[in-house]
Design an enzyme around this catalytic site. Structure first.
Site, PDB file in Angstrom:
ATOM      1  N   LYS A 204       0.832  -1.211   0.000  1.00 14.50           N
ATOM      2  CA  LYS A 204       0.000   0.000   0.000  1.00 14.50           C
ATOM      3  C   LYS A 204       0.864   1.259   0.000  1.00 14.50           C
ATOM      4  O   LYS A 204       1.919   1.286   0.636  1.00 14.50           O
ATOM      5  CB  LYS A 204      -0.921   0.023   1.223  1.00 14.50           C
ATOM      6  CG  LYS A 204      -1.930  -1.110   1.260  1.00 14.50           C
ATOM      7  CD  LYS A 204      -2.911  -0.952   2.411  1.00 14.50           C
ATOM      8  CE  LYS A 204      -3.985  -2.041   2.353  1.00 14.50           C
ATOM      9  NZ  LYS A 204      -5.041  -1.824   3.366  1.00 14.50           N
TER      10      LYS A 204
ATOM     11  N   GLY B  40      -8.730   2.653  -1.823  1.00 12.61           N
ATOM     12  CA  GLY B  40      -8.502   1.704  -2.911  1.00 12.61           C
ATOM     13  C   GLY B  40      -7.460   2.157  -3.913  1.00 12.61           C
ATOM     14  O   GLY B  40      -7.095   1.399  -4.804  1.00 12.61           O
TER      15      GLY B  40
ATOM     16  N   GLU C 110       0.884  -4.819   4.473  1.00 13.90           N
ATOM     17  CA  GLU C 110      -0.013  -5.465   5.437  1.00 13.90           C
ATOM     18  C   GLU C 110      -0.276  -6.897   4.994  1.00 13.90           C
ATOM     19  O   GLU C 110      -0.279  -7.195   3.801  1.00 13.90           O
ATOM     20  CB  GLU C 110      -1.372  -4.745   5.477  1.00 13.90           C
ATOM     21  CG  GLU C 110      -1.370  -3.438   6.234  1.00 13.90           C
ATOM     22  CD  GLU C 110      -2.716  -2.726   6.172  1.00 13.90           C
ATOM     23  OE1 GLU C 110      -2.819  -1.653   6.751  1.00 13.90           O
ATOM     24  OE2 GLU C 110      -3.648  -3.257   5.543  1.00 13.90           O
TER      25      GLU C 110
ATOM     26  N   TYR D 126      -2.591  -9.726   3.888  1.00 14.06           N
ATOM     27  CA  TYR D 126      -3.860  -9.633   3.164  1.00 14.06           C
ATOM     28  C   TYR D 126      -4.966 -10.316   3.971  1.00 14.06           C
ATOM     29  O   TYR D 126      -4.821 -11.477   4.373  1.00 14.06           O
ATOM     30  CB  TYR D 126      -3.736 -10.274   1.785  1.00 14.06           C
ATOM     31  CG  TYR D 126      -5.021 -10.213   0.992  1.00 14.06           C
ATOM     32  CD1 TYR D 126      -5.519  -8.994   0.538  1.00 14.06           C
ATOM     33  CD2 TYR D 126      -5.748 -11.367   0.706  1.00 14.06           C
ATOM     34  CE1 TYR D 126      -6.698  -8.925  -0.186  1.00 14.06           C
ATOM     35  CE2 TYR D 126      -6.925 -11.310  -0.023  1.00 14.06           C
ATOM     36  CZ  TYR D 126      -7.399 -10.085  -0.457  1.00 14.06           C
ATOM     37  OH  TYR D 126      -8.564 -10.014  -1.169  1.00 14.06           O
TER      38      TYR D 126
ATOM     39  N   HIS E 129     -16.196  -4.721   5.063  1.00 15.70           N
ATOM     40  CA  HIS E 129     -15.902  -3.327   5.393  1.00 15.70           C
ATOM     41  C   HIS E 129     -16.978  -2.875   6.366  1.00 15.70           C
ATOM     42  O   HIS E 129     -18.133  -2.737   6.005  1.00 15.70           O
ATOM     43  CB  HIS E 129     -15.919  -2.484   4.113  1.00 15.70           C
ATOM     44  CG  HIS E 129     -15.816  -1.005   4.345  1.00 15.70           C
ATOM     45  ND1 HIS E 129     -14.964  -0.192   3.625  1.00 15.70           N
ATOM     46  CD2 HIS E 129     -16.444  -0.189   5.211  1.00 15.70           C
ATOM     47  CE1 HIS E 129     -15.080   1.045   4.055  1.00 15.70           C
ATOM     48  NE2 HIS E 129     -15.989   1.079   4.996  1.00 15.70           N
TER      49      HIS E 129
ATOM     50  N   GLU F 133      -8.491   2.889   7.888  1.00 13.03           N
ATOM     51  CA  GLU F 133      -8.224   4.315   7.755  1.00 13.03           C
ATOM     52  C   GLU F 133      -9.346   5.098   8.419  1.00 13.03           C
ATOM     53  O   GLU F 133     -10.379   4.529   8.781  1.00 13.03           O
ATOM     54  CB  GLU F 133      -8.055   4.727   6.285  1.00 13.03           C
ATOM     55  CG  GLU F 133      -8.991   4.096   5.298  1.00 13.03           C
ATOM     56  CD  GLU F 133      -8.509   4.280   3.844  1.00 13.03           C
ATOM     57  OE1 GLU F 133      -8.955   5.235   3.215  1.00 13.03           O
ATOM     58  OE2 GLU F 133      -7.690   3.471   3.360  1.00 13.03           O
TER      59      GLU F 133
ATOM     60  N   ARG G  24     -14.591  13.333   7.555  1.00 12.80           N
ATOM     61  CA  ARG G  24     -15.677  14.109   6.944  1.00 12.80           C
ATOM     62  C   ARG G  24     -17.012  13.451   7.274  1.00 12.80           C
ATOM     63  O   ARG G  24     -17.045  12.339   7.794  1.00 12.80           O
ATOM     64  CB  ARG G  24     -15.505  14.082   5.420  1.00 12.80           C
ATOM     65  CG  ARG G  24     -15.471  12.654   4.890  1.00 12.80           C
ATOM     66  CD  ARG G  24     -15.580  12.504   3.392  1.00 12.80           C
ATOM     67  NE  ARG G  24     -15.817  11.130   3.016  1.00 12.80           N
ATOM     68  CZ  ARG G  24     -14.890  10.223   2.739  1.00 12.80           C
ATOM     69  NH1 ARG G  24     -13.608  10.549   2.793  1.00 12.80           N
ATOM     70  NH2 ARG G  24     -15.213   8.984   2.429  1.00 12.80           N
TER      71      ARG G  24
ATOM     72  N   VAL H 191     -21.164   9.896   2.736  1.00  9.94           N
ATOM     73  CA  VAL H 191     -22.358   9.702   1.900  1.00  9.94           C
ATOM     74  C   VAL H 191     -23.414   8.920   2.688  1.00  9.94           C
ATOM     75  O   VAL H 191     -24.590   9.280   2.708  1.00  9.94           O
ATOM     76  CB  VAL H 191     -21.994   8.927   0.611  1.00  9.94           C
ATOM     77  CG1 VAL H 191     -23.234   8.649  -0.224  1.00  9.94           C
ATOM     78  CG2 VAL H 191     -20.952   9.676  -0.207  1.00  9.94           C
TER      79      VAL H 191
ATOM     80  N   ARG I 121     -27.594   3.583  -3.183  1.00 13.27           N
ATOM     81  CA  ARG I 121     -27.159   4.763  -3.938  1.00 13.27           C
ATOM     82  C   ARG I 121     -27.708   4.655  -5.356  1.00 13.27           C
ATOM     83  O   ARG I 121     -27.319   3.752  -6.104  1.00 13.27           O
ATOM     84  CB  ARG I 121     -25.639   4.853  -3.974  1.00 13.27           C
ATOM     85  CG  ARG I 121     -25.015   5.004  -2.601  1.00 13.27           C
ATOM     86  CD  ARG I 121     -23.557   5.339  -2.751  1.00 13.27           C
ATOM     87  NE  ARG I 121     -22.877   5.349  -1.467  1.00 13.27           N
ATOM     88  CZ  ARG I 121     -21.622   5.740  -1.305  1.00 13.27           C
ATOM     89  NH1 ARG I 121     -20.913   6.144  -2.359  1.00 13.27           N
ATOM     90  NH2 ARG I 121     -21.061   5.727  -0.113  1.00 13.27           N
TER      91      ARG I 121
HETATM   92  C1  MV4 Z   1      -7.072  -4.447   2.494  1.00 12.26           C
HETATM   93  C2  MV4 Z   1      -7.752  -5.600   2.065  1.00 12.26           C
HETATM   94  C3  MV4 Z   1      -7.300  -6.812   2.526  1.00 12.26           C
HETATM   95  N1  MV4 Z   1      -6.241  -6.868   3.341  1.00 12.26           N
HETATM   96  N2  MV4 Z   1      -6.015  -4.563   3.310  1.00 12.26           N
HETATM   97  C4  MV4 Z   1      -9.514  -1.322  -0.158  1.00 12.26           C
HETATM   98  C5  MV4 Z   1      -9.768   0.112   0.106  1.00 12.26           C
HETATM   99  C6  MV4 Z   1      -8.760   0.546   1.102  1.00 12.26           C
HETATM  100  N3  MV4 Z   1      -9.383   1.389   2.074  1.00 12.26           N
HETATM  101  C7  MV4 Z   1      -8.251  -0.707   1.694  1.00 12.26           C
HETATM  102  N4  MV4 Z   1      -8.774  -1.799   0.937  1.00 12.26           N
HETATM  103  C8  MV4 Z   1      -8.491  -3.075   1.272  1.00 12.26           C
HETATM  104  N5  MV4 Z   1      -7.447  -3.225   2.107  1.00 12.26           N
HETATM  105  C9  MV4 Z   1      -5.609  -5.738   3.700  1.00 12.26           C
HETATM  106  N6  MV4 Z   1      -4.552  -5.822   4.501  1.00 12.26           N
HETATM  107  C10 MV4 Z   1      -8.850  -5.450   1.216  1.00 12.26           C
HETATM  108  C11 MV4 Z   1      -9.209  -4.195   0.809  1.00 12.26           C
HETATM  109  C12 MV4 Z   1     -10.330  -4.145  -0.070  1.00 12.26           C
HETATM  110  C13 MV4 Z   1     -11.537  -3.566   0.317  1.00 12.26           C
HETATM  111  C14 MV4 Z   1     -11.692  -2.985   1.564  1.00 12.26           C
HETATM  112  C15 MV4 Z   1     -12.867  -2.418   1.938  1.00 12.26           C
HETATM  113  C16 MV4 Z   1     -13.935  -2.441   1.064  1.00 12.26           C
HETATM  114  C17 MV4 Z   1     -13.820  -2.989  -0.182  1.00 12.26           C
HETATM  115  C18 MV4 Z   1     -12.622  -3.558  -0.571  1.00 12.26           C
HETATM  116  C19 MV4 Z   1     -12.505  -4.122  -1.827  1.00 12.26           C
HETATM  117  C20 MV4 Z   1     -11.320  -4.661  -2.210  1.00 12.26           C
HETATM  118  C21 MV4 Z   1     -10.231  -4.668  -1.342  1.00 12.26           C
END
Ligand code: MV4
Length: 501
Positions: A158, A165, A200, A202, A208, A288, A292, A295, A338
Site C-alpha cells: 500500500k 482503494g 499489510e 492480506y 468493510h 483508515e 468528513r 455519503v 445509492r
Molecule cells: C485491504 C484488504 C485486505 N487486506 N487490506 C480497499 C480500500 C482501502 N481502504 C483498503 N482496501 C483493502 N485493504 C488488507 N490488509 C482489502 C481491501 C479491499 C476492500 C476494503 C474495503 C472495502 C472494499 C474492498 C474491496 C477490495 C479490497
C-alpha cells in the site's frame, strides 16, 4: 451560533446541509459552477454565488473562489460536505486565516489521518488493532521482502498517500514482489507525488465495517454505532446498512470503544468515520479514518434519531455534544441504496442526461436524499449520483421489504439508472442472509447479467416493467392536473428569491 453558512459542495449533500441549517435558523450560501446554475442546491439556498466553469478543478476545488464567495456573502462558517475540499488541510487552514470556521476537524487531524503510515503508527500507539504488517515506511525492496516473509503471503502493498482503494496491490508470492513494488511505487509517485510504501497481511474475505464517531471541542467523544459497507464495486459503495448483520453486541461495543480511542488519539472534533476490515473470524482491524461526513451517514441517523449534520454544525460552533454515549441506542435497521445515473447492463457506464420525469418513492420509513428534480440535467462533470434511497424497518427483514417496495415505486425517465441492479441485490439470497463480504459484487455480478439475458427472466422482467409502466401511467394521469400548479408555485418562489426574473 453561526449566522450564515457557505456550503462548499453541490448535489444531494449540499441540499442535506441546507436542510440542517434551515432547522437551526442559519442562513445558507450555495456556490455553483456554470453547469449547476439551475441545480437544486442553488434553488434551495438563501444566497448563491457562481464560482467558475463546470470542471471541478476550475470551480468546486478552487480554494480562492470558495473563500471569495464566503467573504462576499458574509458567511461565518463553511461546510465542505464530502469529496472536493472536505479532507484538504490547506483549505481548513485558509478558512481559519480568514476567520471563517471550517466545519470539521483540525488541519492537523486531517493530515495525520491522510498519511496512512502515520495513521497506522499512531493507532498502534493508541492500542487500536491494525492489520499485521510493517512498522513504518519501508525504504528498500529488501526490507519489503523481510516483512513479507515474516508475516507470510498473501500481502497487500500500500502507498502511504493512498486510501480508498488507490495505490495498492495484492501480492500472492515472493517472486511477484519486486515487480509489484515497482508498479505501485511509480503509480503512487505519479498519482500522489509520494512513493512511500508499507505492507499489510492480506485479509481474505474481508467485510468493510465502519464506525461513526462524533466529538465536541471539550474532549467528549462518542461512537454512533457501525455501518456495513461491504457491497461495493471498484471501491465505490453501492449499498450500506446499519447495524451490520455480521456484528453482535459484544463486537459492536468493542469496535465502538476502539473507534473512540482512535478519534481521541488525534483530538478529533466533529463527525468522523473509523473504517475497519472484519475477517471471517470477526477479528477487526483499523484501516483508515475518513475525516468528513460520509455519503452513507443517513442510515446511522435513521437507527439512532441523531441528526449528524446538525450536530456537526453545533460542535463546530463550540457547543457541547447534546448526548452522551449511554443516551445512544440502536432502534431497528436501515438500508441505503445509492441511485446512480449509470447502466448496470453496460459495466455501470455513466449515463448522464436530462431527467424527463421523476417521481421518487415516499411513505412510511422511506427517505430519499436527492440532489435533482424533474427537468434537471445530470452533468457529465460530476459523480452521477441521483439520490440516496434509505429504508428503515423495525428489523432487517422489514427494512429489506420496505426497500424493495421503495425501489419499485421509484420512477425516473430520460436516463438509465442502476435501479434494476438494486432490485436484484435486494432479492439475492446472500444479501438476504447477511453472509457476504467485499467480494460480493465481483463474485455475483455475472449472475445479474445472465439473469437479464435469460429468456425466462426476460419474460418476468417484461411483465414487471409493464406493471411498473401501468402504475406510472396511472400516476401520470393523476399528475396532469397537479404539475402546472407546482411549477408556477416554484417559479413564484424562485422569483421572490431573486433567482429568476
Ligand atoms: C485491504 C484488504 C485486505 N487486506 N487490506 C480497499 C480500500 C482501502 N481502504 C483498503 N482496501 C483493502 N485493504 C488488507 N490488509 C482489502 C481491501 C479491499 C476492500 C476494503 C474495503 C472495502 C472494499 C474492498 C474491496 C477490495 C479490497
Amino acid at each position: 451560533m453561526f449566522k450564515r453558512i457557505l456550503i462548499a459542495n453541490r448535489g444531494e449533500i449540499a441540499v442535506r446541509v441546507i436542510r440542517a441549517c434551515r432547522e437551526l435558523g442559519i442562513e445558507t450560501v450555495a456556490v455553483f459552477s456554470e453547469a449547476d446554475r439551475t441545480a437544486l442546491h442553488v434553488k434551495e439556498a438563501d444566497y448563491a454565488y457562481p464560482i467558475g466553469p463546470p470542471p471541478a478543478r476550475e470551480s468546486y476545488l478552487v480554494i480562492a473562489r470558495i473563500l471569495a464567495a464566503a467573504r462576499q456573502s458574509g458567511a461565518d462558517a463553511i461546510h465542505p460536505g464530502y469529496g472536493f475540499l472536505a479532507e484538504n488541510p490547506e483549505f481548513a487552514r485558509r478558512c481559519a486565516a480568514e476567520n471563517i470556521v471550517f466545519i470539521g476537524p483540525s488541519p492537523e487531524a486531517m493530515e495525520q489521518m491522510g498519511d496512512k503510515v502515520a495513521a497506522r503508527t499512531l493507532m498502534q500507539k493508541a492500542k487500536v488493532p491494525v492489520v499485521p504488517g510493517s512498522g513504518g515506511v519501508l525504504d528498500t525492496a529488501d526490507e519489503v521482502v523481510d516483512v513479507c516473509n515474516r508475516i507470510g503471503f498473501p500481502v497487500m502493498l500500500k502507498a502511504a498517500a493512498g486510501g480508498g482503494g488507490k495505490g495498492m496491490r495484492l501480492v500472492h508470492k515472493a517472486e511477484e514482489l519486486p515487480s509489484a513494488l515497482r508498479a505501485v511505487r511509480s503509480e503512487a509517485k505519479s498519482s500522489f507525488g509520494d512513493d512511500r510504501m508499507y505492507v499489510e497481511k492480506y485479509v481474505t474475505k474481508p467485510r468493510h465495517v465502519e464506525v461513526q464517531v462524533m466529538a465536541d471541542q471539550f474532549g467528549n467523544t462518542v461512537h454512533v454505532f457501525e455501518r456495513e459497507c461491504s457491497i461495493q464495486r471498484r471501491h465505490q459503495k453501492v449499498i450500506e446498512e446499519s447495524p451490520s448483520p455480521a456484528i453482535d453486541d459484544r463486537i459492536r461495543n468493542e469496535m465502538g470503544r476502539v473507534a473512540v480511542q482512535a478519534a481521541k488519539a488525534v483530538r478529533y472534533v466533529g463527525a468522523g468515520t473509523i473504517e475497519f476490515l472484519v475477517d471471517a473470524d470477526r477479528h477487526f482491524y483499523f484501516l483508515e479514518m475518513n475525516t468528513r461526513i460520509q455519503v452513507e451517514h443517513p442510515v446511522t441517523e435513521m437507527i439512532t434519531g441523531v441528526d449528524l449534520v446538525k450536530t456537526q454544525i453545533e460542535v463546530a460552533a463550540g457547543k457541547p455534544l447534546p448526548f452522551r454515549q449511554e443516551d445512544l441506542t440502536v432502534r431497528g435497521h436501515a438500508i441505503e441504496c445509492r441511485i446512480y445515473a449509470e447502466d448496470p447492463y453496460n459495466n455501470f457506464f455513466p449515463s448522464p442526461g436530462k431527467i424527463a420525469f421523476l417521481q421518487p418513492p415516499g411513505g412510511i420509513g422511506v427517505r430519499d436524499d436527492s440532489g435533482v428534480y424533474s427537468g434537471f440535467e445530470v452533468s457529465v462533470h460530476y459523480d452521477p449520483i441521483i439520490s440516496k434511497l434509505v429504508a428503515w424497518g423495525g428489523s432487517r427483514d422489514e427494512a429489506i421489504h420496505r426497500m424493495r417496495r421503495a425501489l419499485e415505486e421509484y420512477s425516473i425517465h430520460g436516463l438509465v439508472t442502476n435501479l434494476a441492479f438494486h432490485r436484484w441485490v435486494l432479492h439475492h439470497p446472500r444479501f438476504l442472509s447477511g453472509d457476504f463480504d467485499t467480494n460480493f459484487i465481483p463474485q455475483e455480478f455475472h449472475a445479474f447479467k445472465a439473469a437479464a439475458e435469460s429468456p425466462q427472466r426476460d419474460a418476468a422482467l417484461t411483465a414487471a416493467a409493464l406493471a411498473q409502466r401501468d402504475r406510472e401511467l396511472e400516476r401520470g394521469a393523476r399528475m396532469a392536473t397537479a404539475v402546472p400548479h407546482r411549477r408556477s408555485l416554484w417559479r413564484d418562489t424562485a422569483r421572490r428569491e431573486g433567482l429568476r426574473s
